[in-house]
Design an enzyme around this catalytic site. Structure first.
Site, mmCIF file in Angstrom:
data_model
loop_
_atom_site.group_PDB
_atom_site.id
_atom_site.type_symbol
_atom_site.label_atom_id
_atom_site.label_comp_id
_atom_site.label_asym_id
_atom_site.label_seq_id
_atom_site.Cartn_x
_atom_site.Cartn_y
_atom_site.Cartn_z
ATOM 1 N N ARG A 4 -13.447 -28.512 -44.033
ATOM 2 C CA ARG A 4 -14.583 -29.424 -43.888
ATOM 3 C C ARG A 4 -15.836 -28.576 -43.723
ATOM 4 O O ARG A 4 -15.914 -27.760 -42.807
ATOM 5 C CB ARG A 4 -14.346 -30.314 -42.660
ATOM 6 C CG ARG A 4 -15.374 -31.403 -42.442
ATOM 7 C CD ARG A 4 -14.946 -32.272 -41.242
ATOM 8 N NE ARG A 4 -15.920 -33.319 -40.963
ATOM 9 C CZ ARG A 4 -17.017 -33.142 -40.249
ATOM 10 N NH1 ARG A 4 -17.281 -31.951 -39.741
ATOM 11 N NH2 ARG A 4 -17.854 -34.143 -40.041
ATOM 12 N N LYS A 44 -20.503 -24.690 -36.356
ATOM 13 C CA LYS A 44 -20.279 -25.114 -34.972
ATOM 14 C C LYS A 44 -20.720 -24.054 -33.964
ATOM 15 O O LYS A 44 -20.932 -22.892 -34.290
ATOM 16 C CB LYS A 44 -18.819 -25.519 -34.770
ATOM 17 C CG LYS A 44 -18.578 -26.926 -35.340
ATOM 18 C CD LYS A 44 -17.233 -27.493 -35.014
ATOM 19 C CE LYS A 44 -17.146 -28.909 -35.623
ATOM 20 N NZ LYS A 44 -15.784 -29.422 -35.610
HETATM 21 C C1 7PJ Z 1 -15.058 -32.740 -37.259
HETATM 22 C C2 7PJ Z 1 -14.939 -34.048 -37.724
HETATM 23 C C3 7PJ Z 1 -13.948 -31.851 -37.410
HETATM 24 C C4 7PJ Z 1 -12.771 -33.688 -38.432
HETATM 25 C C5 7PJ Z 1 -16.910 -33.757 -36.860
HETATM 26 C C6 7PJ Z 1 -19.559 -31.550 -36.612
HETATM 27 C C7 7PJ Z 1 -19.157 -32.579 -35.634
HETATM 28 N N1 7PJ Z 1 -13.807 -34.529 -38.304
HETATM 29 N N2 7PJ Z 1 -16.113 -34.674 -37.468
HETATM 30 N N3 7PJ Z 1 -12.831 -32.389 -37.993
HETATM 31 N N4 7PJ Z 1 -16.294 -32.570 -36.746
HETATM 32 N N5 7PJ Z 1 -11.633 -34.118 -39.007
HETATM 33 O O1 7PJ Z 1 -19.402 -31.655 -37.825
HETATM 34 O O2 7PJ Z 1 -20.097 -30.526 -36.105
HETATM 35 O O3 7PJ Z 1 -13.931 -30.679 -37.019
HETATM 36 S S1 7PJ Z 1 -18.531 -34.106 -36.349
#
Ligand code: 7PJ
Length: 367
Positions: free
Chosen positions: A341, A306
């Protein structure tokens, strides 16, 4: 009603139960409480109070938390301590006594370039299979970019992107499949295609039907904090105290889910790094992670590649942010985060396993 008191576990250490049984069996002052029922314990608490907008913090050791006079806050403090230390339920069949890695599969045109629709689905499925080989226990499949300034996509387009990938990975891997969507119709169709987790970056606030759809599915859910809509969220985010405001929001969304019929044991919370947050908000949330165990549910952290990392280290290209992503993952795991994640699953697994062995002082850390 907003809380007047928050407790953030600090003094977090690996609980070497075997060693303590011999050395300090009768020195209770040394005992910590297990953090979220896991292998980490905490020995102290930051006691945070909000009075007329300002947050005050004092740090106390756990012994003082038990013997001290909490006055009007006695019930609240006992309640939070219980939430902070209780064992977490299995999530989508996975025990959370060790950190789990959720691998990211973006089925968006910019993520899987060239080729037609079929090639996109195939590339996404192949990518997912590789992530499982690398150790991902959950695959998070998303077809709508929620990056800052992203345009929305139609239900039809999102379905066209994610459903074949969910079906393909369901057939080819044993990984738990999560769908990253804000739309009730996508949720319903993803469930029919074999998704086992609903991950909604709007915590079921974007689509008025989504909360009912989630409850009806009976599936576990991930509730993420975001301020504002992805299109404009990073223009001017406003917080009193970002760490506590995120806690309040997540607590209210957990309550909304429970009221809608989703048992608390099926809820995971996520502070939403980068969603309606400037750099100073993001790093404050990272430093405040252990507070969120007070919600009484497992915590998921998504900081992979990010912008925060790019801003801290002046790295323009997302793919060059892997080392910083690993540092965030470890900062999360060291604060007791149960699910990370990540785009770079192999690297993330390696970092976590080595950190665990070092923290435990034994290769049992790897168990
Ligand atoms: C996240 C997400 C996160 C959860 C995205 C990216 C943007 N879902 N979906 N947490 N980020 N739960 O991956 O940069 O931080 S999309």
């Amino acid at each position: 009603m907003k809380r007047s008191i928050y407790l953030q576990p600090t003094g977090i250490f690996w609980d070497r139960t075997e060693r303590r049984a011999i050395d300090d069996a009768d020195i209770p002052a040394w005992k910590g409480l297990p953090l979220a029922g896991g292998r980490l314990s905490f020995a102290a608490l930051d006691v945070l109070t909000r009075t007329s907008g300002a947050t005050k913090c004092r740090t106390i050791v756990l012994g003082d938390a038990f013997s001290g006079d909490w006055g009007r806050e006695a019930l609240a403090a006992a309640d939070i301590l219980q939430e902070l230390s209780s064992v977490r339920s299995r999530f989508a069949g996975l025990s959370l006594d060790r950190p789990r890695v959720m691998g990211i599969i973006n089925v968006t045109p910019d993520s899987f370039s060239d080729g037609g629709e079929h090639a996109n689905a195939e590339a996404a499925i192949a990518h997912g299979m590789r992530l499982v080989e690398e150790g991902a226990e959950i695959l998070d499949i998303g077809g709508e970019s929620t990056r800052p300034r992203a345009e929305t996509v139609s239900v039809e387009e999102e379905l066209r992107r994610v459903i074949p990938v969910i079906e393909g990975l369901r057939a080819k891997t044993g990984a738990v499949i999560s769908v990253d969507t804000r739309k009730s119709e996508v949720m319903r169709r993803a469930v029919a295609a074999g998704a086992a987790i609903l991950n909604d970056v709007s915590a079921f606030t974007h689509d008025p039907e989504s909360l009912a759809a989630a409850a009806e599915s009976g599936l576990p859910v991930v509730l993420m904090h975001a301020q504002g809509d992805p299109k404009t969220m990073n223009d001017n985010p406003q917080y009193g105290d970002v760490v506590l405001d995120v806690f309040d929001y997540l607590e209210s969304r957990v309550q909304a889910c429970v009221a809608a019929g989703i048992p608390k044991a099926k809820i995971v919370a996520d502070p939403g790094i980068g969603f309606g947050k400037h750099l100073h908000h993001n790093v404050a949330v990272m430093a405040g992670l252990s507070l969120y165990h007070g919600l009484g549910v497992p915590i998921l952290l998504g900081a992979s590649r990010k912008k925060m990392i790019g801003q801290l280290c002046n790295v323009e290209e997302a793919k060059d942010r892997v080392p910083g992503s690993l540092a965030c993952a470890i900062a999360g795991v060291a604060a007791g985060v149960q699910i990370v994640r990540a785009h770079d699953v192999k690297e993330t697994k390696q970092a976590i396993e080595v950190w665990r062995a070092c923290a435990a002082g034994t290769e049992k850390g790897l168990e």
